[in-house]
Design an enzyme around this catalytic site. Sequence first.
Site, PDB file in Angstrom:
ATOM      1  N   ALA A   1      43.348  68.356  39.323  1.00  0.00           N
ATOM      2  CA  ALA A   1      44.685  67.779  39.518  1.00  0.00           C
ATOM      3  C   ALA A   1      44.856  67.322  40.944  1.00  0.00           C
ATOM      4  O   ALA A   1      44.196  67.822  41.866  1.00  0.00           O
ATOM      5  CB  ALA A   1      45.765  68.814  39.179  1.00  0.00           C
ATOM      6  N   TYR A   2      45.754  66.379  41.098  1.00  0.00           N
ATOM      7  CA  TYR A   2      46.243  66.002  42.417  1.00  0.00           C
ATOM      8  C   TYR A   2      47.405  66.939  42.688  1.00  0.00           C
ATOM      9  O   TYR A   2      48.441  66.856  42.022  1.00  0.00           O
ATOM     10  CB  TYR A   2      46.698  64.538  42.373  1.00  0.00           C
ATOM     11  CG  TYR A   2      47.268  64.018  43.680  1.00  0.00           C
ATOM     12  CD1 TYR A   2      46.566  63.098  44.451  1.00  0.00           C
ATOM     13  CD2 TYR A   2      48.520  64.425  44.123  1.00  0.00           C
ATOM     14  CE1 TYR A   2      47.087  62.607  45.639  1.00  0.00           C
ATOM     15  CE2 TYR A   2      49.044  63.940  45.310  1.00  0.00           C
ATOM     16  CZ  TYR A   2      48.327  63.037  46.054  1.00  0.00           C
ATOM     17  OH  TYR A   2      48.854  62.562  47.229  1.00  0.00           O
ATOM     18  N   THR A   3      47.235  67.885  43.633  1.00  0.00           N
ATOM     19  CA  THR A   3      48.239  68.945  43.808  1.00  0.00           C
ATOM     20  C   THR A   3      48.991  68.857  45.147  1.00  0.00           C
ATOM     21  O   THR A   3      49.733  69.783  45.486  1.00  0.00           O
ATOM     22  CB  THR A   3      47.573  70.343  43.692  1.00  0.00           C
ATOM     23  OG1 THR A   3      46.490  70.414  44.626  1.00  0.00           O
ATOM     24  CG2 THR A   3      47.064  70.610  42.300  1.00  0.00           C
TER      25      THR A   3
ATOM     26  N   ASP B   1      55.583  73.974  36.473  1.00  0.00           N
ATOM     27  CA  ASP B   1      57.033  74.169  36.449  1.00  0.00           C
ATOM     28  C   ASP B   1      57.776  72.943  36.978  1.00  0.00           C
ATOM     29  O   ASP B   1      58.960  72.766  36.678  1.00  0.00           O
ATOM     30  CB  ASP B   1      57.389  75.378  37.329  1.00  0.00           C
ATOM     31  CG  ASP B   1      56.814  75.252  38.738  1.00  0.00           C
ATOM     32  OD1 ASP B   1      55.604  74.998  38.848  1.00  0.00           O
ATOM     33  OD2 ASP B   1      57.569  75.394  39.711  1.00  0.00           O
TER      34      ASP B   1
ATOM     35  N   TYR C   1      55.034  64.168  41.985  1.00  0.00           N
ATOM     36  CA  TYR C   1      54.016  65.062  41.404  1.00  0.00           C
ATOM     37  C   TYR C   1      54.457  65.517  40.012  1.00  0.00           C
ATOM     38  O   TYR C   1      53.693  65.447  39.048  1.00  0.00           O
ATOM     39  CB  TYR C   1      53.805  66.261  42.338  1.00  0.00           C
ATOM     40  CG  TYR C   1      53.034  67.418  41.741  1.00  0.00           C
ATOM     41  CD1 TYR C   1      51.648  67.376  41.606  1.00  0.00           C
ATOM     42  CD2 TYR C   1      53.702  68.572  41.326  1.00  0.00           C
ATOM     43  CE1 TYR C   1      50.954  68.447  41.061  1.00  0.00           C
ATOM     44  CE2 TYR C   1      53.018  69.645  40.788  1.00  0.00           C
ATOM     45  CZ  TYR C   1      51.642  69.574  40.653  1.00  0.00           C
ATOM     46  OH  TYR C   1      50.962  70.651  40.110  1.00  0.00           O
TER      47      TYR C   1
ATOM     48  N   LYS D   1      52.677  64.849  36.371  1.00  0.00           N
ATOM     49  CA  LYS D   1      52.210  65.953  35.513  1.00  0.00           C
ATOM     50  C   LYS D   1      52.868  65.873  34.133  1.00  0.00           C
ATOM     51  O   LYS D   1      52.230  66.158  33.118  1.00  0.00           O
ATOM     52  CB  LYS D   1      52.498  67.304  36.168  1.00  0.00           C
ATOM     53  CG  LYS D   1      51.690  67.585  37.437  1.00  0.00           C
ATOM     54  CD  LYS D   1      50.194  67.750  37.220  1.00  0.00           C
ATOM     55  CE  LYS D   1      49.847  69.015  36.471  1.00  0.00           C
ATOM     56  NZ  LYS D   1      48.367  69.195  36.374  1.00  0.00           N
TER      57      LYS D   1
HETATM   58  N1  LIG Z   1      48.683  75.154  43.047  1.00  0.00           N
HETATM   59  C1  LIG Z   1      49.880  75.392  42.500  1.00  0.00           C
HETATM   60  O1  LIG Z   1      50.763  76.026  43.096  1.00  0.00           O
HETATM   61  C2  LIG Z   1      50.171  74.926  41.100  1.00  0.00           C
HETATM   62  C3  LIG Z   1      51.466  75.108  40.576  1.00  0.00           C
HETATM   63  C4  LIG Z   1      51.732  74.674  39.279  1.00  0.00           C
HETATM   64  C5  LIG Z   1      50.728  74.078  38.525  1.00  0.00           C
HETATM   65  N2  LIG Z   1      49.504  73.901  39.061  1.00  0.00           N
HETATM   66  C6  LIG Z   1      48.479  73.247  38.249  1.00  0.00           C
HETATM   67  O2  LIG Z   1      47.437  74.167  38.039  1.00  0.00           O
HETATM   68  C7  LIG Z   1      46.186  73.454  37.928  1.00  0.00           C
HETATM   69  C8  LIG Z   1      45.175  74.073  38.865  1.00  0.00           C
HETATM   70  O3  LIG Z   1      45.705  74.017  40.180  1.00  0.00           O
HETATM   71  P1  LIG Z   1      44.893  74.558  41.433  1.00  0.00           P
HETATM   72  O4  LIG Z   1      45.873  75.225  42.329  1.00  0.00           O
HETATM   73  O5  LIG Z   1      43.672  75.283  40.967  1.00  0.00           O
HETATM   74  O6  LIG Z   1      44.484  73.167  42.114  1.00  0.00           O
HETATM   75  P2  LIG Z   1      43.620  72.913  43.403  1.00  0.00           P
HETATM   76  O7  LIG Z   1      43.136  74.181  43.989  1.00  0.00           O
HETATM   77  O8  LIG Z   1      44.368  71.934  44.240  1.00  0.00           O
HETATM   78  O9  LIG Z   1      42.337  72.193  42.790  1.00  0.00           O
HETATM   79  C9  LIG Z   1      42.431  70.984  42.154  1.00  0.00           C
HETATM   80  C10 LIG Z   1      41.025  70.480  41.962  1.00  0.00           C
HETATM   81  O10 LIG Z   1      41.143  69.211  41.299  1.00  0.00           O
HETATM   82  C11 LIG Z   1      40.118  68.423  41.816  1.00  0.00           C
HETATM   83  N3  LIG Z   1      40.396  67.008  41.672  1.00  0.00           N
HETATM   84  C12 LIG Z   1      41.356  66.282  42.286  1.00  0.00           C
HETATM   85  N4  LIG Z   1      41.257  65.000  41.916  1.00  0.00           N
HETATM   86  C13 LIG Z   1      40.211  64.930  41.056  1.00  0.00           C
HETATM   87  C14 LIG Z   1      39.591  63.874  40.358  1.00  0.00           C
HETATM   88  N5  LIG Z   1      40.023  62.615  40.460  1.00  0.00           N
HETATM   89  N6  LIG Z   1      38.552  64.169  39.547  1.00  0.00           N
HETATM   90  C15 LIG Z   1      38.077  65.426  39.450  1.00  0.00           C
HETATM   91  N7  LIG Z   1      38.603  66.464  40.107  1.00  0.00           N
HETATM   92  C16 LIG Z   1      39.659  66.205  40.902  1.00  0.00           C
HETATM   93  C17 LIG Z   1      39.993  68.786  43.274  1.00  0.00           C
HETATM   94  O11 LIG Z   1      38.703  68.420  43.642  1.00  0.00           O
HETATM   95  P3  LIG Z   1      38.169  68.236  45.130  1.00  0.00           P
HETATM   96  O12 LIG Z   1      37.695  69.603  45.499  1.00  0.00           O
HETATM   97  O13 LIG Z   1      37.094  67.220  44.985  1.00  0.00           O
HETATM   98  O14 LIG Z   1      39.342  67.751  45.961  1.00  0.00           O
HETATM   99  C18 LIG Z   1      40.249  70.258  43.254  1.00  0.00           C
HETATM  100  O15 LIG Z   1      39.040  70.971  43.212  1.00  0.00           O
HETATM  101  C19 LIG Z   1      46.523  71.989  38.199  1.00  0.00           C
HETATM  102  O16 LIG Z   1      46.710  71.331  36.981  1.00  0.00           O
HETATM  103  C20 LIG Z   1      47.844  72.050  38.930  1.00  0.00           C
HETATM  104  O17 LIG Z   1      48.610  70.869  38.738  1.00  0.00           O
HETATM  105  C21 LIG Z   1      49.191  74.315  40.324  1.00  0.00           C
END
Ligand SMILES: NC(=O)c1ccc[n+]([C@@H]2O[C@H](COP(=O)([O-])OP(=O)(O)OC[C@H]3O[C@@H](n4cnc5c(N)ncnc54)[C@H](OP(=O)(O)O)[C@@H]3O)[C@@H](O)[C@H]2O)c1
Length: 299
Positions: free
Chosen positions: A60-62, A102, A125, A129
């Site tokens: 994801a783009y986070t 959320d 964002y 999503k």
């Molecule tokens: N973090 C939060 O607080 C939060 C809250 C609510 C929901 N979520 C959701 O939970 C899920 C997991 O979040 P997370 O915190 O584990 O995210 P994260 O640590 O930011 O990791 C996201 C990963 O997605 C990869 N990515 C980004 N663009 C990509 C692309 N075009 N193709 C392939 N990979 C790509 C990134 O790769 P690179 O290493 O190459 O950059 C990164 O490794 C996501 O769906 C996010 O939206 C997160």
Amino acid sequence: MKLLVIGRNGQLARGIVENADRFGVQVISAGRPDTDVTDRNSVEATVAREQFDAVVNAAAYTAVDKAESEPSVAQAVNAIGAEHVARACAANSIPIIHISTDYVFDGSKDSPYREDDQTGPINAYGRSKLEGEQRVADACARHVILRTAWVHSPWGGNFVKTMLRLAAERPAVGVVGDQQGSPTYAPHLAEAVLAIARRAIADPAGMPWGIYHAVGMGETSWFGVAREIFRCAREHGLPAAEVTAITTAEYPTPARRPANSRLNCDRLRQSFGLGLPDWRVGVQDCVARLAQSAGNRLA
Ligand SMILES: NC(=O)c1ccc[n+]([C@@H]2O[C@H](COP(=O)([O-])OP(=O)(O)OC[C@H]3O[C@@H](n4cnc5c(N)ncnc54)[C@H](OP(=O)(O)O)[C@@H]3O)[C@@H](O)[C@H]2O)c1
């Protein structure tokens, strides 16, 4: 059981890899540069490369604030990219577990959000999503969409690590106290994902596909999380800061955030018998692991 996890360097993906053995699941993880969800061909090739039983889209783009100035990049990854993964799953007749947020809600409800509550994202964002959820559901009937929130872990950038860094730089920090939510420890969320994947693979006919909420048990504010982080930091001899609660208005950010990020997880419990541990347990484990790695670096 062979699971493909896309987004390999992310917090959730690393939690899944770390816990897979305990669930008897073989995990293959993929990510950039070879598997980029914005590139349909690379996604199709990765999903078809081996005989996978299911796919988790944890990519994801986070960057919530940055998304305000580049919404089309966020949409390319979180909406169109998610659809690419879902289409590849449908083409290979395997289910997808997709992760959402959320931030699909506007935060105006005065109790925890249920899965079928009205969505209404208030930032770019969240809009990307929400569009991703819809595209995944349309592209692959066998889907589980897990909405989570406030994710932290020993890996990557997150609130816990930011607080510990700030405490090393200054004696006191002001932290927003008027946004409510449930911190979610990536390894705890990973366990839920693995349990759901196992069930989807073992019993596809009996699988209750759809949208679910999955966050750490209990609720607090960012101020409450910070206080717990520093309590744990003191226990481990790490720098801790005094925390004061400030308002969202006192801490302006490019992206608006929902005041209420609380998610009701009853459906996850009723359908899968799953519930994540209390958010404090996650923060305690996260700080302990970070303290251990800091100790190892100093040793
Ligand atoms: N973090 C939060 O607080 C939060 C809250 C609510 C929901 N979520 C959701 O939970 C899920 C997991 O979040 P997370 O915190 O584990 O995210 P994260 O640590 O930011 O990791 C996201 C990963 O997605 C990869 N990515 C980004 N663009 C990509 C692309 N075009 N193709 C392939 N990979 C790509 C990134 O790769 P690179 O290493 O190459 O950059 C990164 O490794 C996501 O769906 C996010 O939206 C997160």
